[in-house]
Design an enzyme around this catalytic site. Sequence first.
Site, PDB file in Angstrom:
ATOM      1  N   GLY A 268       0.796  -1.213   0.000  1.00 34.00           N
ATOM      2  CA  GLY A 268       0.000   0.000   0.000  1.00 34.00           C
ATOM      3  C   GLY A 268       0.832   1.269   0.000  1.00 34.00           C
ATOM      4  O   GLY A 268       0.492   2.241  -0.696  1.00 34.00           O
TER       5      GLY A 268
ATOM      6  N   VAL B  77      11.073   4.065   4.944  1.00 34.20           N
ATOM      7  CA  VAL B  77       9.875   4.147   5.771  1.00 34.20           C
ATOM      8  C   VAL B  77       9.298   2.750   5.993  1.00 34.20           C
ATOM      9  O   VAL B  77       8.152   2.601   6.386  1.00 34.20           O
ATOM     10  CB  VAL B  77       8.808   5.070   5.149  1.00 34.20           C
ATOM     11  CG1 VAL B  77       9.258   6.521   5.163  1.00 34.20           C
ATOM     12  CG2 VAL B  77       8.449   4.614   3.732  1.00 34.20           C
ATOM     13  N   GLY B  78      10.125   1.738   5.719  1.00 32.13           N
ATOM     14  CA  GLY B  78       9.703   0.356   5.910  1.00 32.13           C
ATOM     15  C   GLY B  78      10.107  -0.147   7.277  1.00 32.13           C
ATOM     16  O   GLY B  78       9.434   0.096   8.282  1.00 32.13           O
ATOM     17  N   ARG B  79      11.242  -0.840   7.336  1.00 35.38           N
ATOM     18  CA  ARG B  79      11.826  -1.300   8.586  1.00 35.38           C
ATOM     19  C   ARG B  79      13.315  -1.055   8.543  1.00 35.38           C
ATOM     20  O   ARG B  79      13.966  -1.224   7.509  1.00 35.38           O
ATOM     21  CB  ARG B  79      11.532  -2.784   8.833  1.00 35.38           C
ATOM     22  CG  ARG B  79      10.082  -3.088   9.172  1.00 35.38           C
ATOM     23  CD  ARG B  79       9.690  -2.475  10.527  1.00 35.38           C
ATOM     24  NE  ARG B  79       8.338  -2.829  10.909  1.00 35.38           N
ATOM     25  CZ  ARG B  79       7.260  -2.139  10.593  1.00 35.38           C
ATOM     26  NH1 ARG B  79       7.378  -1.068   9.809  1.00 35.38           N
ATOM     27  NH2 ARG B  79       6.068  -2.515  11.018  1.00 35.38           N
TER      28      ARG B  79
ATOM     29  N   ASP C  67      12.915   7.160   8.655  1.00 35.73           N
ATOM     30  CA  ASP C  67      11.910   7.172   9.720  1.00 35.73           C
ATOM     31  C   ASP C  67      12.010   5.917  10.566  1.00 35.73           C
ATOM     32  O   ASP C  67      11.386   5.828  11.619  1.00 35.73           O
ATOM     33  CB  ASP C  67      10.499   7.294   9.139  1.00 35.73           C
ATOM     34  CG  ASP C  67       9.464   7.550  10.226  1.00 35.73           C
ATOM     35  OD1 ASP C  67       9.625   8.536  10.973  1.00 35.73           O
ATOM     36  OD2 ASP C  67       8.506   6.766  10.333  1.00 35.73           O
TER      37      ASP C  67
ATOM     38  N   GLU D 101      16.701   0.451  16.801  1.00 34.50           N
ATOM     39  CA  GLU D 101      15.618   1.404  17.020  1.00 34.50           C
ATOM     40  C   GLU D 101      15.064   1.223  18.423  1.00 34.50           C
ATOM     41  O   GLU D 101      14.762   0.079  18.794  1.00 34.50           O
ATOM     42  CB  GLU D 101      14.519   1.190  15.990  1.00 34.50           C
ATOM     43  CG  GLU D 101      13.448   2.279  16.006  1.00 34.50           C
ATOM     44  CD  GLU D 101      12.439   2.131  14.874  1.00 34.50           C
ATOM     45  OE1 GLU D 101      11.229   2.103  15.166  1.00 34.50           O
ATOM     46  OE2 GLU D 101      12.875   2.053  13.711  1.00 34.50           O
TER      47      GLU D 101
ATOM     48  N   HIS E  14      10.315   7.430  13.848  1.00 37.27           N
ATOM     49  CA  HIS E  14       9.213   6.498  13.543  1.00 37.27           C
ATOM     50  C   HIS E  14       7.859   7.184  13.728  1.00 37.27           C
ATOM     51  O   HIS E  14       6.975   6.699  14.430  1.00 37.27           O
ATOM     52  CB  HIS E  14       9.314   5.254  14.430  1.00 37.27           C
ATOM     53  CG  HIS E  14       8.777   4.015  13.768  1.00 37.27           C
ATOM     54  ND1 HIS E  14       9.353   2.784  13.957  1.00 37.27           N
ATOM     55  CD2 HIS E  14       7.732   3.816  12.941  1.00 37.27           C
ATOM     56  CE1 HIS E  14       8.668   1.871  13.274  1.00 37.27           C
ATOM     57  NE2 HIS E  14       7.680   2.475  12.644  1.00 37.27           N
TER      58      HIS E  14
ATOM     59  N   ALA F 222       6.097   8.567  10.909  1.00 40.19           N
ATOM     60  CA  ALA F 222       5.489   8.804   9.594  1.00 40.19           C
ATOM     61  C   ALA F 222       3.974   8.810   9.682  1.00 40.19           C
ATOM     62  O   ALA F 222       3.302   9.425   8.859  1.00 40.19           O
ATOM     63  CB  ALA F 222       5.949   7.743   8.597  1.00 40.19           C
TER      64      ALA F 222
END
Length: 343
Positions: free
Chosen positions: A175, A254-256, A280, A285, A304, A306
């Site tokens: 998506g 912006v995934g992992r 992000d 993390e 993180h 977003a």
Amino acid sequence: MSGHDGGARHRSVRGAADAAPLDATSGPDAAAARPVPGPIAVLPDASAELVAAVESAGGVLAPLGDETRGIVWTANDGAAELAAVLRERRGIGWVQLPWAGVDAFAGLLGEARGDGRTWTSGKGAYAQPVAEHALALALALLRELPRRAAATTWQPDERGRSLYGAEVVVLGAGGVAVELLRLLEPFRVRATVVRRRPGAVPGAERTVTVDRLAEAVSGAELLFVAAALTEDTRGIVDAGVLAALAPGAIVVNVGRGAVIETEALVAALEDGRLGGAGLDVTDPEPLPAGHPLWAIEHCLVTPHVADTEEMTAPLYAERVAENVRAFLGDGRFVGRIDLEHGY
């Protein structure tokens, strides 16, 4: 998109960085047996938004008990707690997880293969805010905004680039990737999507399979990472992939965080091969104080965020309502988890 808030409760609607799978799909559905409908429990904490979502879709909300047939899980993690609930109540046939990425539940999902339950996640639900954030990071780096924001004197240099007509690669076809391609359309970029299996993606000039990642990024000016974290994607953006990008290229994740090898990213930024990174998500993390990425001028790190709770609360409630209707026999489940591939 991930649950990195140390087990905090009722943060599900905050989303994560909506990590999308490599394939734009809601997962297997048509051939799967439908769960038996019945009372739904929202655990471990039920917000007013989720209660309203369940009830507005026609679901029967009730405390956890022997008659429970569906669960909407609201914790960042709590995989062990959820596993205990499922062991004790075999009649539960549908489980809704809050995140787009479900790596925090990887062990539980592995054990769930063949259990006959329907598992759904938030994948795709938060695509709009995450794609918007990815575009913002890219534009900020192309236009040298981090450096200019930190300036305390007038610096009239000629640095800065345009996104128009750029050669772009998007890793992932879920998506977030689809929405990002929509946002990129006015810039007339030349976009390549890298995904797990063949198949066109709207807005992309071409799609290639993930085994051709290094080839796909060759000469690209901008790489967006919007893929879920699985054993197959961990560290897939390595030194070789980064070296194949065009000199001065920008990487946005912006995934992992762990999809990119952090040491390789730091090295490519420090020696100037990369023109910048917008992150992000990071590995580790949260990114600890003193980490080299904090000190690199052309690295822009956001924590993180977003998708914030204000953005995602209505989106997650809508996802829950959609799947409650499917649970009751009205339509297809959205965001089905593919247990074989782990997302």
